[in-house]
Design a protein around this motif. Sequence first.
Motif, mmCIF file in Angstrom:
data_model
loop_
_atom_site.group_PDB
_atom_site.id
_atom_site.type_symbol
_atom_site.label_atom_id
_atom_site.label_comp_id
_atom_site.label_asym_id
_atom_site.label_seq_id
_atom_site.Cartn_x
_atom_site.Cartn_y
_atom_site.Cartn_z
ATOM 1 N N ALA A 11 -4.874 -8.146 -10.331
ATOM 2 C CA ALA A 11 -3.692 -8.658 -9.709
ATOM 3 C C ALA A 11 -3.697 -7.896 -8.291
ATOM 4 O O ALA A 11 -3.677 -6.587 -8.506
ATOM 5 N N TYR A 12 -3.831 -8.647 -7.147
ATOM 6 C CA TYR A 12 -3.715 -7.968 -6.048
ATOM 7 C C TYR A 12 -2.434 -7.365 -5.481
ATOM 8 O O TYR A 12 -1.466 -8.169 -5.470
ATOM 9 N N THR A 13 -2.304 -6.131 -5.494
ATOM 10 C CA THR A 13 -1.141 -5.469 -5.284
ATOM 11 C C THR A 13 -1.057 -4.748 -3.612
ATOM 12 O O THR A 13 -2.069 -4.810 -2.930
ATOM 13 N N VAL A 14 0.261 -4.530 -3.239
ATOM 14 C CA VAL A 14 0.234 -3.777 -1.873
ATOM 15 C C VAL A 14 1.330 -2.709 -2.227
ATOM 16 O O VAL A 14 2.236 -2.944 -2.982
ATOM 17 N N HIS A 15 0.999 -1.617 -1.350
ATOM 18 C CA HIS A 15 1.843 -0.497 -1.533
ATOM 19 C C HIS A 15 3.480 -0.847 -0.887
ATOM 20 O O HIS A 15 3.212 -1.432 0.184
ATOM 21 N N ALA A 16 4.378 -0.357 -1.250
ATOM 22 C CA ALA A 16 5.635 -0.454 -0.737
ATOM 23 C C ALA A 16 5.807 0.058 0.623
ATOM 24 O O ALA A 16 6.453 -0.395 1.495
ATOM 25 N N ASP A 17 5.045 1.042 1.061
ATOM 26 C CA ASP A 17 4.908 1.867 2.265
ATOM 27 C C ASP A 17 3.941 1.068 3.188
ATOM 28 O O ASP A 17 4.029 1.412 4.562
ATOM 29 N N ALA A 18 3.103 -0.026 3.062
ATOM 30 C CA ALA A 18 2.224 -0.589 3.715
ATOM 31 C C ALA A 18 3.117 -1.361 4.806
ATOM 32 O O ALA A 18 4.130 -1.918 4.725
ATOM 33 N N ALA A 19 2.353 -1.536 5.894
ATOM 34 C CA ALA A 19 2.990 -2.191 6.849
ATOM 35 C C ALA A 19 3.186 -3.848 6.507
ATOM 36 O O ALA A 19 2.101 -4.233 5.762
ATOM 37 N N VAL A 20 3.861 -4.534 7.056
ATOM 38 C CA VAL A 20 4.199 -5.964 6.607
ATOM 39 C C VAL A 20 2.815 -6.787 6.830
ATOM 40 O O VAL A 20 2.354 -7.610 6.330
ATOM 41 N N ALA A 21 2.170 -6.283 7.987
ATOM 42 C CA ALA A 21 1.142 -7.117 8.459
ATOM 43 C C ALA A 21 -0.046 -7.093 7.250
ATOM 44 O O ALA A 21 -1.107 -7.940 7.236
ATOM 45 N N GLU A 22 -0.135 -5.843 6.598
ATOM 46 C CA GLU A 22 -0.985 -5.620 5.727
ATOM 47 C C GLU A 22 -0.829 -6.669 4.598
ATOM 48 O O GLU A 22 -1.713 -7.092 3.787
ATOM 49 N N VAL A 24 0.653 -9.609 4.747
ATOM 50 C CA VAL A 24 0.083 -11.009 5.423
ATOM 51 C C VAL A 24 -1.505 -11.018 5.338
ATOM 52 O O VAL A 24 -1.882 -11.966 4.884
ATOM 53 N N ALA A 25 -2.010 -10.189 5.581
ATOM 54 C CA ALA A 25 -3.458 -10.009 5.644
ATOM 55 C C ALA A 25 -4.122 -10.074 4.078
ATOM 56 O O ALA A 25 -4.990 -10.858 3.645
ATOM 57 N N LEU A 26 -3.320 -9.657 3.194
ATOM 58 C CA LEU A 26 -3.827 -9.660 1.673
ATOM 59 C C LEU A 26 -3.581 -11.148 1.246
ATOM 60 O O LEU A 26 -4.274 -11.615 0.599
ATOM 61 N N LEU A 27 -2.137 -11.667 1.474
ATOM 62 C CA LEU A 27 -1.912 -12.931 1.182
ATOM 63 C C LEU A 27 -2.905 -14.117 1.610
ATOM 64 O O LEU A 27 -3.605 -14.815 0.989
ATOM 65 N N GLU A 28 -3.259 -13.880 3.027
ATOM 66 C CA GLU A 28 -4.272 -14.650 3.688
ATOM 67 C C GLU A 28 -5.609 -14.737 2.902
ATOM 68 O O GLU A 28 -6.307 -15.432 2.617
ATOM 69 N N ARG A 29 -5.952 -13.439 3.048
ATOM 70 C CA ARG A 29 -7.417 -13.240 2.300
ATOM 71 C C ARG A 29 -7.612 -13.631 1.087
ATOM 72 O O ARG A 29 -8.817 -14.100 0.668
ATOM 73 N N ARG A 30 -6.825 -13.450 0.233
ATOM 74 C CA ARG A 30 -6.952 -13.846 -1.298
ATOM 75 C C ARG A 30 -6.187 -15.094 -1.492
ATOM 76 O O ARG A 30 -6.433 -15.505 -2.479
ATOM 77 N N SER A 31 -5.706 -15.949 -0.438
ATOM 78 C CA SER A 31 -5.178 -17.162 -0.796
ATOM 79 C C SER A 31 -4.233 -17.253 -1.905
ATOM 80 O O SER A 31 -4.020 -17.882 -2.851
ATOM 81 N N ILE A 32 -3.133 -16.160 -1.774
ATOM 82 C CA ILE A 32 -2.318 -16.228 -2.964
ATOM 83 C C ILE A 32 -0.719 -16.252 -1.953
ATOM 84 O O ILE A 32 -0.814 -16.089 -0.746
ATOM 85 N N THR A 33 0.313 -16.760 -2.712
ATOM 86 C CA THR A 33 1.489 -16.843 -2.168
ATOM 87 C C THR A 33 2.658 -15.596 -2.418
ATOM 88 O O THR A 33 3.488 -15.499 -1.516
ATOM 89 N N ALA A 34 2.198 -14.449 -3.456
ATOM 90 C CA ALA A 34 2.884 -13.449 -3.434
ATOM 91 C C ALA A 34 1.894 -12.621 -4.344
ATOM 92 O O ALA A 34 0.918 -12.532 -4.611
ATOM 93 N N ALA A 35 2.501 -11.127 -3.929
ATOM 94 C CA ALA A 35 1.757 -10.025 -4.406
ATOM 95 C C ALA A 35 2.818 -9.007 -4.741
ATOM 96 O O ALA A 35 3.698 -8.667 -4.459
#
Length: 197
Positions: A11-22, A24-35
């Motif tokens: 499961a691809y996760t994102v850190h709470a302190d990451a920038a919103v742009a990060e 967005v990049a994760l969702l696009e790169r992994r072709s997922i709708t939520a993380a």
Amino acid sequence: MHAKDIMSTPAYTVHADAAVAEAVALLERRSITAAPVVDDRDVVVGLVSEVDVLRDRARAGAPSTRRVRDIMSGLPVTAWPEADVADLAGVMVRRGAHTVPVVVEEHVVGIVSRCDVLRTLLPTDDAAQREAQRRLDAYADGRQRWPVSVRDGAATIGGEFDDEAERAAVVALVRTTPGVGTVGVQPGAGGRGAPGG
């Protein structure tokens, strides 16, 4: 069937302190709708989705400099690996959840989407074949001893069996696969002590 049987890993996760742009990049790169969103201890604290990002962009009117924690949805519905898929489907409908992180001791080990659940409730021949083959390969300790095909809900098993008990177990594994209506053994398949039909 359980959540662990249908969840996507990792499961691809994102850190709470990451920038919103990060995010967005994760969702696009992994072709997922939520993380899932995690904290410094890698514990799930929220969920960020395309809707959250779009809502933020609509309010800001320009690329946001905010952090994921500012736009994420609160603590999401979560499931444990042994959760029954039918129960999980009910929770997703009642809570309006599109994505459910699967957690062990608050740490994300997988993720289940509505599409994952739908595939088990309304399985296609391809999905049934993949699941049946997965079950057989697991039963054979990771080897593909018995190739299986599914067409119009009818499964056909190939390969050889050590004995009638093994043949019965293999047939039962395939017969209980969602989307499989009937099971046959390929002519000529069999083996020591196992009939071929």
